[in-house]
Scaffold this motif. Sequence first.
Motif, short mmCIF file in Angstrom:
data_model
loop_
_atom_site.label_atom_id
_atom_site.label_comp_id
_atom_site.label_asym_id
_atom_site.label_seq_id
_atom_site.Cartn_x
_atom_site.Cartn_y
_atom_site.Cartn_z
N HIS A 129 0.83 -1.20 0.00
CA HIS A 129 0.00 0.00 0.00
C HIS A 129 0.87 1.25 0.00
O HIS A 129 0.64 2.19 -0.78
CB HIS A 129 -0.93 0.00 1.22
CG HIS A 129 -1.63 1.31 1.43
ND1 HIS A 129 -2.60 1.77 0.59
CD2 HIS A 129 -1.46 2.27 2.38
CE1 HIS A 129 -3.03 2.95 1.01
NE2 HIS A 129 -2.35 3.28 2.08
N ARG A 130 1.88 1.28 0.86
CA ARG A 130 2.75 2.46 0.95
C ARG A 130 3.49 2.68 -0.37
O ARG A 130 3.61 3.82 -0.85
CB ARG A 130 3.74 2.30 2.10
CG ARG A 130 3.10 2.31 3.49
CD ARG A 130 4.14 2.57 4.57
NE ARG A 130 5.18 1.54 4.58
CZ ARG A 130 5.09 0.41 5.27
NH1 ARG A 130 4.01 0.16 6.00
NH2 ARG A 130 6.08 -0.47 5.24
N ARG A 131 3.97 1.60 -0.96
CA ARG A 131 4.70 1.71 -2.23
C ARG A 131 3.79 2.22 -3.34
O ARG A 131 4.17 3.11 -4.12
CB ARG A 131 5.29 0.35 -2.59
CG ARG A 131 6.18 0.37 -3.83
CD ARG A 131 6.91 -0.95 -4.00
NE ARG A 131 6.00 -2.07 -4.20
CZ ARG A 131 5.76 -3.00 -3.29
NH1 ARG A 131 6.37 -2.95 -2.10
NH2 ARG A 131 4.92 -4.00 -3.54
N THR A 132 2.59 1.68 -3.40
CA THR A 132 1.63 2.10 -4.43
C THR A 132 1.25 3.56 -4.25
O THR A 132 1.14 4.32 -5.23
CB THR A 132 0.36 1.22 -4.37
OG1 THR A 132 0.72 -0.14 -4.57
CG2 THR A 132 -0.65 1.63 -5.43
N GLU A 133 1.06 3.97 -3.01
CA GLU A 133 0.69 5.36 -2.72
C GLU A 133 1.81 6.32 -3.12
O GLU A 133 1.56 7.39 -3.70
CB GLU A 133 0.38 5.49 -1.23
CG GLU A 133 -0.34 6.79 -0.86
CD GLU A 133 -0.77 6.79 0.60
OE1 GLU A 133 0.10 6.63 1.48
OE2 GLU A 133 -1.98 6.93 0.86
N GLU A 134 3.05 5.94 -2.84
CA GLU A 134 4.20 6.78 -3.20
C GLU A 134 4.33 6.90 -4.71
O GLU A 134 4.61 7.99 -5.23
CB GLU A 134 5.48 6.20 -2.59
CG GLU A 134 5.57 6.35 -1.08
CD GLU A 134 6.68 5.49 -0.47
OE1 GLU A 134 7.40 4.82 -1.25
OE2 GLU A 134 6.82 5.51 0.76
N GLU A 135 4.12 5.79 -5.41
CA GLU A 135 4.20 5.82 -6.88
C GLU A 135 3.10 6.70 -7.47
O GLU A 135 3.35 7.47 -8.40
CB GLU A 135 4.10 4.40 -7.44
CG GLU A 135 5.31 3.53 -7.14
CD GLU A 135 5.08 2.06 -7.49
OE1 GLU A 135 3.93 1.72 -7.86
OE2 GLU A 135 6.04 1.28 -7.38
N ALA A 136 1.88 6.58 -6.93
CA ALA A 136 0.76 7.38 -7.41
C ALA A 136 1.00 8.87 -7.15
O ALA A 136 0.67 9.72 -7.99
CB ALA A 136 -0.53 6.93 -6.76
N LEU A 137 1.58 9.18 -6.00
CA LEU A 137 1.87 10.57 -5.64
C LEU A 137 2.88 11.17 -6.60
O LEU A 137 2.71 12.30 -7.10
CB LEU A 137 2.39 10.63 -4.21
CG LEU A 137 2.61 12.03 -3.61
CD1 LEU A 137 1.29 12.78 -3.53
CD2 LEU A 137 3.23 11.91 -2.21
N ALA A 138 3.93 10.41 -6.89
CA ALA A 138 4.97 10.90 -7.81
C ALA A 138 4.39 11.10 -9.21
O ALA A 138 4.69 12.09 -9.89
CB ALA A 138 6.14 9.91 -7.85
N GLY A 142 3.98 14.64 -11.30
CA GLY A 142 4.55 14.74 -12.63
C GLY A 142 3.53 15.23 -13.65
O GLY A 142 3.84 16.04 -14.53
N LEU A 143 2.28 14.75 -13.54
CA LEU A 143 1.23 15.17 -14.46
C LEU A 143 0.85 16.64 -14.24
O LEU A 143 0.60 17.36 -15.20
CB LEU A 143 0.00 14.27 -14.30
CG LEU A 143 0.17 12.85 -14.83
CD1 LEU A 143 -1.03 11.99 -14.45
CD2 LEU A 143 0.35 12.84 -16.35
#
Length: 265
Positions: A129-138, A142-143
């Motif tokens: 969950h933490r990894r997915t959240e960090e990736e989504a945030l980045a 970027g967008l």
Amino acid sequence: MPDTTPAKKALLEVDDVTIKFGGLTAMDSVSFQIREGEILGLIGPNGAGKTTCFNVMTGVYQATSGEVRLDGVSLAGRRRHKITQLGLARTFQNIRLFKSMTVLENVMVGADAHSKVGFFDALFRLPRHRRTEEEALAKAKGLLDLVGIKARHDELAANLSYGEQRRLEIARAMATGPKLLCLDEPAAGFNPAEKVQLMQLIKKVRDQGYTVLLIEHDMKLVMGVTDRIVVLEFGKKIAEGTPAEIRDNPAVIAAYLGVDEEDAS
């Protein structure tokens, strides 16, 4: 010298689609393709069937006959969120944002469309969950940088200017990771300077590897940004070609000026 560049793969296929509402035929045997990596314009006078066509692609309406395929997969009978997951995202003519959420949160909502994180992962904040959240945030940041509003990521969406809200809606649609990005009248309400900036943004989006479908009334914008154009009138396709070909097409001129085709040629 003839162009020997191989044609790109058809990403979206509208195949002989007809839509009837009672006794009214809103689309009549319409067929066209959108190729990978291009910007296709879908234009026509008011009542031509552009929005109906858009709504069939995105699952709002079901075709009476014919079929729409995305990357070879039929969209018939699929719910809208399933179509989004397959890779088709859209913006709306009337902006639809979560006004009480921040700019960044709005984009994160789009990123959730493909989330594989389960309830217990989120509840106990497990590593996935933490990894997915960090990736989504980045990705979201970027967008926002791409569309030019990263500096306002902590602002409420309601506090953005009209033009910035349009850009945010595009970023949110892109956050779903679409194969095809559909923009419905993105220049509505823009002044000339904002339209120029929008043209630059649409080209930048395509350069990032996205395929774009553009429904737009502003002909200068359409002619300046698209690779090909499909023209509808009274639910039928009357022309298809490059901007230069469409600009000089007698049937298109007649449709927009309300004159006979012979008079326009």
